[in-house]
Design a protein around this motif. Structure first.
Motif, PDB file in Angstrom:
ATOM      1  N   ILE A  17       0.857  -1.188   0.000  1.00  0.00           N
ATOM      2  CA  ILE A  17       0.000   0.000   0.000  1.00  0.00           C
ATOM      3  C   ILE A  17       0.889   1.231   0.000  1.00  0.00           C
ATOM      4  O   ILE A  17       2.013   1.191   0.514  1.00  0.00           O
ATOM      5  CB  ILE A  17      -0.960  -0.018   1.213  1.00  0.00           C
ATOM      6  CG1 ILE A  17      -2.019   1.053   1.075  1.00  0.00           C
ATOM      7  CG2 ILE A  17      -0.197   0.088   2.527  1.00  0.00           C
ATOM      8  CD1 ILE A  17      -3.192   0.852   2.021  1.00  0.00           C
ATOM      9  N   GLU A  21      -2.178   6.507   0.971  1.00  0.00           N
ATOM     10  CA  GLU A  21      -3.536   5.945   1.029  1.00  0.00           C
ATOM     11  C   GLU A  21      -4.144   6.268   2.393  1.00  0.00           C
ATOM     12  O   GLU A  21      -3.428   6.384   3.386  1.00  0.00           O
ATOM     13  CB  GLU A  21      -3.469   4.424   0.826  1.00  0.00           C
ATOM     14  CG  GLU A  21      -4.797   3.710   0.933  1.00  0.00           C
ATOM     15  CD  GLU A  21      -5.761   4.071  -0.184  1.00  0.00           C
ATOM     16  OE1 GLU A  21      -6.820   4.643   0.135  1.00  0.00           O
ATOM     17  OE2 GLU A  21      -5.451   3.787  -1.348  1.00  0.00           O
ATOM     18  N   GLY A  25      -8.970   3.257   3.424  1.00  0.00           N
ATOM     19  CA  GLY A  25      -8.613   2.439   2.264  1.00  0.00           C
ATOM     20  C   GLY A  25      -7.774   1.239   2.667  1.00  0.00           C
ATOM     21  O   GLY A  25      -7.953   0.132   2.149  1.00  0.00           O
TER      22      GLY A  25
END
Length: 142
Positions: A17, A21, A25
């Motif tokens: 990730i 983010e 999320g």
């Protein structure tokens, strides 16, 4: 057993990730992928680890507002790594001492897998079962 052997069995999939983010999320990805942690990467570099614990701590500290904040504000930035040639007992000690449940695996400065505490425990149970079976067969054979 070595880390490389565990990765051969479980696979080398790594869910990453971006540090930009949102926490919401990230929480969605944790649920969707059915994992306990995501590796936070920035420009092909491991920048941190975001675990379910990190999400819960953020919510406890800041309430629902934390969900709109970036992952970088809540990730564990001091990453502890594993290497493919390491043994399970070394990992167990490191994970226990540092109270962590996920270790990104690095080979030649490249992320090549993740080992969880569940992987380590499963491996130790399999080893103990195999050893017990061998001893049982030895005793029965007389």
């Amino acid at each position: 057993m070595l880390v490389a052997e565990i990765l051969k069995t479980k696979g080398d999939a790594v869910f990453t990730i971006s540090p930009d983010e949102t926490l919401a999320g990230a929480a969605s990805q944790l649920v969707e992928r059915q994992v306990g942690a995501l590796i936070v990467c920035e420009n092909d570099r491991v920048a941190g680890v975001l675990s379910e614990r990190d999400v819960v701590r953020a919510l406890a500290r800041e309430g629902a507002a934390a969900l709109g904040q970036p992952v970088r504000d809540h990730m564990t930035a001091e990453v502890v790594f594993a290497e493919p040639g390491e043994g399970v007992s070394a990992l167990m000690g490191r994970m226990t001492d540092r109270r962590i449940r996920h270790l990104p695996v690095m080979k030649d400065e490249r992320l090549c897998g993740v080992i969880s505490i569940g992987d380590v425990v499963k491996c130790q149970i399999e080893d103990a079962t195999r050893e017990a079976e061998s001893l049982k067969n030895y005793i029965v054979a007389g």
